[in-house]
Design a protein around this motif. Sequence first.
Motif, PDB file in Angstrom:
ATOM      1  N   GLN A 113     -46.144  25.787  -2.987  1.00 16.54           N
ATOM      2  CA  GLN A 113     -45.600  24.507  -3.015  1.00 16.54           C
ATOM      3  C   GLN A 113     -46.246  23.517  -4.331  1.00 16.54           C
ATOM      4  OE1 GLN A 113     -43.314  23.194  -1.095  1.00 16.54           O
ATOM      5  NE2 GLN A 113     -43.034  21.234  -2.680  1.00 16.54           N
ATOM      6  N   PRO A 115     -48.037  20.646  -6.972  1.00 13.88           N
ATOM      7  CA  PRO A 115     -47.425  19.274  -6.663  1.00 13.88           C
ATOM      8  C   PRO A 115     -46.043  18.644  -7.292  1.00 13.88           C
ATOM      9  CG  PRO A 115     -49.364  20.437  -7.636  1.00 13.88           C
ATOM     10  CD  PRO A 115     -48.770  21.683  -6.960  1.00 13.88           C
ATOM     11  N   LEU A 116     -46.253  17.632  -6.676  1.00 17.74           N
ATOM     12  CA  LEU A 116     -45.671  16.252  -7.682  1.00 17.74           C
ATOM     13  C   LEU A 116     -46.222  15.832  -9.540  1.00 17.74           C
ATOM     14  CD1 LEU A 116     -42.988  14.949  -8.577  1.00 17.74           C
ATOM     15  CD2 LEU A 116     -44.029  12.877  -7.197  1.00 17.74           C
ATOM     16  N   ASN A 123     -42.882  24.637 -13.381  1.00 21.01           N
ATOM     17  CA  ASN A 123     -42.976  25.181 -11.913  1.00 21.01           C
ATOM     18  C   ASN A 123     -41.901  25.745 -11.658  1.00 21.01           C
ATOM     19  OD1 ASN A 123     -40.777  23.524 -11.541  1.00 21.01           O
ATOM     20  ND2 ASN A 123     -40.650  21.921 -10.864  1.00 21.01           N
TER      21      ASN A 123
END
Length: 176
Positions: A113, A115-116, A123
């Motif tokens: 996951q 992160p933003l 990503n």
Amino acid sequence: MGLENLDAYQRGVEGTHIIGSPFFPVYVLIGGAGATLGLIIAMLFAKSTRYKTLGKLAIIPSLIGVNEPVIFGMPLVLNVRFMIPFILTPLVSSGLAILLTTLGILPVLHGIQVPLGIPVLVNGWMNGGWRVSAFQLVMIGASFMIYYPFFKKADAEALEQEQQAEAKAAATAAAN
């Protein structure tokens, strides 16, 4: 499901779940909701000052998945003209990602996951390697092509409004 893929990745084997938590930020939300990065790139080549300026302001945030400047600045919220590309672009991206992953062309995402704030392409690389980043790049181009016909019409209308406002201002200045 994402944790099972992460566990498999940590054991050195490929995960089994195509759709998990990293699927959406990596494949569906390229540039934010509606996969608007292609639209923002189109704005950089706009003829109207309004959209060219908005494109310049929105490009950096969109690269990290924050597209509120274009969502509310365009606005895309409740905008009937952009409803089709706003819905179609994420559907095309996710559908192709599922198909290409099923065919073995794209890897199953690791389950990390990210992160933003991690830029698009980075990503993708973190979650599946260079093939995922390359797919994201292709989908940015597809997003551009899907949004462009709709944007071209909006840009032409904005340019006409700007020219009318300039003509009115010139006429007012000449009258004074």
